[in-house]
Design a protein around this motif. Structure first.
Motif, mmCIF file in Angstrom:
data_model
loop_
_atom_site.group_PDB
_atom_site.id
_atom_site.type_symbol
_atom_site.label_atom_id
_atom_site.label_comp_id
_atom_site.label_asym_id
_atom_site.label_seq_id
_atom_site.Cartn_x
_atom_site.Cartn_y
_atom_site.Cartn_z
ATOM 1 N N VAL A 60 -2.289 0.400 12.697
ATOM 2 C CA VAL A 60 -3.653 0.098 12.268
ATOM 3 C C VAL A 60 -4.586 1.142 12.865
ATOM 4 O O VAL A 60 -4.636 1.316 14.083
ATOM 5 C CB VAL A 60 -4.079 -1.314 12.708
ATOM 6 N N ILE A 61 -5.305 1.858 12.007
ATOM 7 C CA ILE A 61 -6.257 2.874 12.466
ATOM 8 C C ILE A 61 -7.584 2.186 12.742
ATOM 9 O O ILE A 61 -8.211 1.629 11.836
ATOM 10 C CB ILE A 61 -6.439 3.985 11.417
ATOM 11 N N SER A 62 -7.997 2.211 13.986
ATOM 12 C CA SER A 62 -9.188 1.474 14.394
ATOM 13 C C SER A 62 -10.466 2.192 13.987
ATOM 14 O O SER A 62 -10.468 3.388 13.691
ATOM 15 C CB SER A 62 -9.180 1.267 15.914
ATOM 16 N N GLY A 63 -11.539 1.445 13.965
ATOM 17 C CA GLY A 63 -12.836 2.023 13.652
ATOM 18 C C GLY A 63 -13.205 3.127 14.627
ATOM 19 O O GLY A 63 -12.865 3.054 15.814
ATOM 20 N N ASP A 64 -13.848 4.168 14.133
ATOM 21 C CA ASP A 64 -14.290 5.339 14.905
ATOM 22 C C ASP A 64 -13.150 6.294 15.248
ATOM 23 O O ASP A 64 -13.390 7.315 15.897
ATOM 24 C CB ASP A 64 -15.008 4.930 16.199
ATOM 25 N N ALA A 65 -11.915 6.007 14.833
ATOM 26 C CA ALA A 65 -10.801 6.935 15.074
ATOM 27 C C ALA A 65 -10.833 8.067 14.049
ATOM 28 O O ALA A 65 -11.279 7.887 12.925
ATOM 29 C CB ALA A 65 -9.466 6.205 14.994
ATOM 30 N N PHE A 66 -10.397 9.231 14.460
ATOM 31 C CA PHE A 66 -10.333 10.425 13.609
ATOM 32 C C PHE A 66 -11.690 10.687 12.926
ATOM 33 O O PHE A 66 -11.798 10.697 11.698
ATOM 34 C CB PHE A 66 -9.248 10.267 12.540
#
Length: 207
Positions: A60-66
């Motif tokens: 799961v790609i969290s908010g504000d990542a990348f």
């Protein structure tokens, strides 16, 4: 930067190389925290992440990542929280229908709607060992995502290993037969699962 290693080295982090913009990495072992580490690079624009191991968790790609990533190519299954990858324009990923079904992923690609700048998606669907009806669910889920995405991204589906798909007589009827006109390589009909032809292209490799 290009790496081929057993797992992500500890020195690959934003504190050591904060100005990294392009990363191509192939690993045998991948953990959720490795992806979290990559997501902290403030200037990373392009990431090619290939995993060749047997077990890989749904990440799961969290908010504000990348925050600056515009191009992602990967072999792992991802879900995107709101505000994750806000600048992503091009996404390529591969999925094994059988592996997703075994992991109870349920072919839920709705989180792609959390990528506001998404313009192009290329998906390799691996069919070996999968039931035909599950393959249809995966393809329809992707097509539906394109129809409802505010940006109407272009979807390119590549079907791999279709000869290894499982067809059960009890599960097939006349409507379930594969349409050879649509599935010829690089050929697209007027509609594919209800979406306009210029949005979806399907290519089949029978191996």
């Amino acid at each position: 930067m290009a790496l081929n290693c057993a797992e992500l080295p500890t020195w690959i982090n934003s504190a050591v190389i904060p100005h990294l913009t392009n990363l191509y990495v192939t690993v045998l072992s991948l953990k959720t925290q490795h992806v979290e580490t990559l997501g902290k690079f403030p200037k990373l624009l392009a990431l090619d992440l290939t995993h060749y191991g047997d077990d890989c968790p749904l990440v799961v790609i969290s908010g504000d990542a990348f925050p600056e990533l515009t191009c992602l190519e990967t072999t792992i299954a991802l879900r995107f929280e709101p505000r994750a990858m806000p600048n992503l324009e091009h996404l390529e990923f591969s999925v094994s229908v059988k592996s997703l079904q075994d992991a109870h992923f349920d072919f839920d690609f709705r989180s792609l709607g959390n990528l506001p700048m998404l313009g192009n998606i290329r998906v390799e669907i691996r069919c070996h060992g999968a039931r035909y009806r599950d393959f249809e669910k995966a393809e329809e889920s992707l097509s539906h995502m394109v129809r409802i995405h505010p940006n109407r991204p272009i979807l390119d589906i590549v079907e791999e290993e279709v000869d290894g798909m499982l067809y059960y007589d009890s599960e097939l009827d006349d409507d379930d037969e594969v349409d050879e006109d649509i599935h010829d390589s690089d050929q697209t009909g007027e509609e594919v699962h209800g979406a306009a032809a210029h949005h979806i292209r399907i290519t089949v490799y029978k191996r």
